[in-house]
Design an enzyme around this catalytic site. Structure first.
Site, PDB file in Angstrom:
ATOM      1  N   SER A 127     -40.669  -3.567  50.118  1.00  0.00           N
ATOM      2  CA  SER A 127     -40.956  -2.790  48.912  1.00  0.00           C
ATOM      3  C   SER A 127     -41.406  -1.389  49.326  1.00  0.00           C
ATOM      4  CB  SER A 127     -41.993  -3.518  48.051  1.00  0.00           C
ATOM      5  OG  SER A 127     -42.012  -2.998  46.744  1.00  0.00           O
ATOM      6  N   GLU A 218     -32.571  -3.878  47.449  1.00  0.00           N
ATOM      7  CA  GLU A 218     -33.196  -4.768  46.471  1.00  0.00           C
ATOM      8  C   GLU A 218     -34.053  -3.901  45.559  1.00  0.00           C
ATOM      9  OE1 GLU A 218     -36.651  -5.738  46.112  1.00  0.00           O
ATOM     10  OE2 GLU A 218     -37.287  -4.277  47.607  1.00  0.00           O
ATOM     11  N   HIS A 288     -38.020  -9.265  45.614  1.00  0.00           N
ATOM     12  CA  HIS A 288     -39.247  -9.658  44.940  1.00  0.00           C
ATOM     13  C   HIS A 288     -39.062 -11.000  44.229  1.00  0.00           C
ATOM     14  CE1 HIS A 288     -39.902  -5.363  45.559  1.00  0.00           C
ATOM     15  NE2 HIS A 288     -41.175  -5.538  45.268  1.00  0.00           N
TER      16      HIS A 288
END
Length: 315
Positions: A127, A218, A288
């Site tokens: 992330s 992602e 996630h």
């Protein structure tokens, strides 16, 4: 003879890439936990640490790991000091980021990597931590794109075990199935991470060279028009045209769907990749979610997509 020469060259090349790998972890090795981005959930981080200790590792927390400064894990200089301390540490074998969120890019350009190069270690996270993985790569080392420590207890049991096993070098390839997959075969270094962070690195010191790379992406909690805009930014910046492959992970908790935007996330991505001949694999368990698979960022990989099935294997 030509095939033999190519195989020997490949073996030589892989051995040189592997020589830059930090040492994999053994029982009783030390893992340092830092909070270089957002404020953490202390109880979840401690749960994650107990899982690491149960697996046989030693865990220590940086001085400011459980501080909080509004949305941040600590003040900028405190987070910088903790991260620099971890990079410089002579005994630790891994640096585990407690959380992503936002904040790593405030401090990323102030780091000194000279001691890390003398004692390299695995940096773990994803992330917002994408920017740190990129900086590690630019300094010549791979890292582990995997759940942050706060998220480790939330993974399903099998994926907890797989992540922990990856610290010891036990990691396997991935398969994914999707009707959107685009067939083809490619080999190259695996780079990527969170789509927002990829876009935010363009024009900065941590921008990567995408040429001849296999990119993985992602994202979480974005409207489809943001995904569209970010993919367009990658395209306009010339980041897509020289890729050799694309691996698409989870785009979870999107705040728009096709009924609102007119395209699914897969259709948005394919539209921006139209005209390029590299293979594309969708629906990989990266991102996630409760099935976030660890990846070696910077490793040599092969992507094969055929009959709707995409396979990512390490070289």
């Amino acid at each position: 003879m030509l095939k033999l020469a190519l195989n020997l060259f490949r073996a030589f090349f892989i051995s040189n890439v592997m020589s830059n790998y930090p040492s994999f972890l053994s029982k009783n090795d030390l893992i340092l936990v830092i909070s270089p981005s957002g404020v953490v959930d202390k109880e979840e981080v401690l749960k994650g640490a107990r899982l690491l200790e149960k697996a046989g590792f030693k865990v220590e927390f940086s001085l400011n790991a459980f501080n909080a400064h509004f949305k941040f894990g600590a003040k900028h200089q405190e987070r910088l000091a903790d991260l620099q301390f971890a990079l410089d540490h002579k005994i630790a074998k891994a640096i585990y980021c407690a959380r992503g969120g936002f904040g790593i890019t405030h401090i990323i350009d102030e780091l000194n990597w000279s001691q890390f190069k003398q004692n390299p270690k695995w940096i773990i996270g994803f992330s917002d931590i994408t920017a740190l993985l990129h900086t590690t790569y630019l300094n010549g080392f791979p890292s582990l794109h995997a759940s942050v420590l706060q998220g480790l207890p939330r993974l399903s049991g099998d994926y907890q075990n797989k992540l922990i096993e990856s610290l010891s070098g036990n990691i396997s390839g991935l398969n994914a199935t999707s009707t959107f997959n685009k067939s083809g075969k490619a080999s190259g270094q695996l780079i990527g991470g969170n789509l927002s962070l990829l876009v935010h690195q363009i024009g900065t010191q941590t921008e990567l060279d995408y040429r001849n790379k296999i990119l993985f992406i992602e994202e979480v909690a974005e409207p489809l028009y943001h995904i569209d805009r970010m993919m367009l930014q990658l395209k306009r910046a010339g980041k897509l045209e020289n890729l050799v492959g694309l691996v698409v992970g989870q785009f979870s908790n999107l705040t728009e769907d096709k009924s609102i935007y007119g395209q699914s996330v897969e259709e948005v991505i394919l539209a921006h990749c139209e005209g390029y001949d590299f293979p594309i694999g969708f629906n990989f368990h990266i991102g996630h979610g409760e099935v976030n698979v660890a990846l070696f960022h910077g490793a040599e990989v092969e992507l094969v997509v055929e009959n709707g099935v995409a396979k990512l294997t390490y070289g």
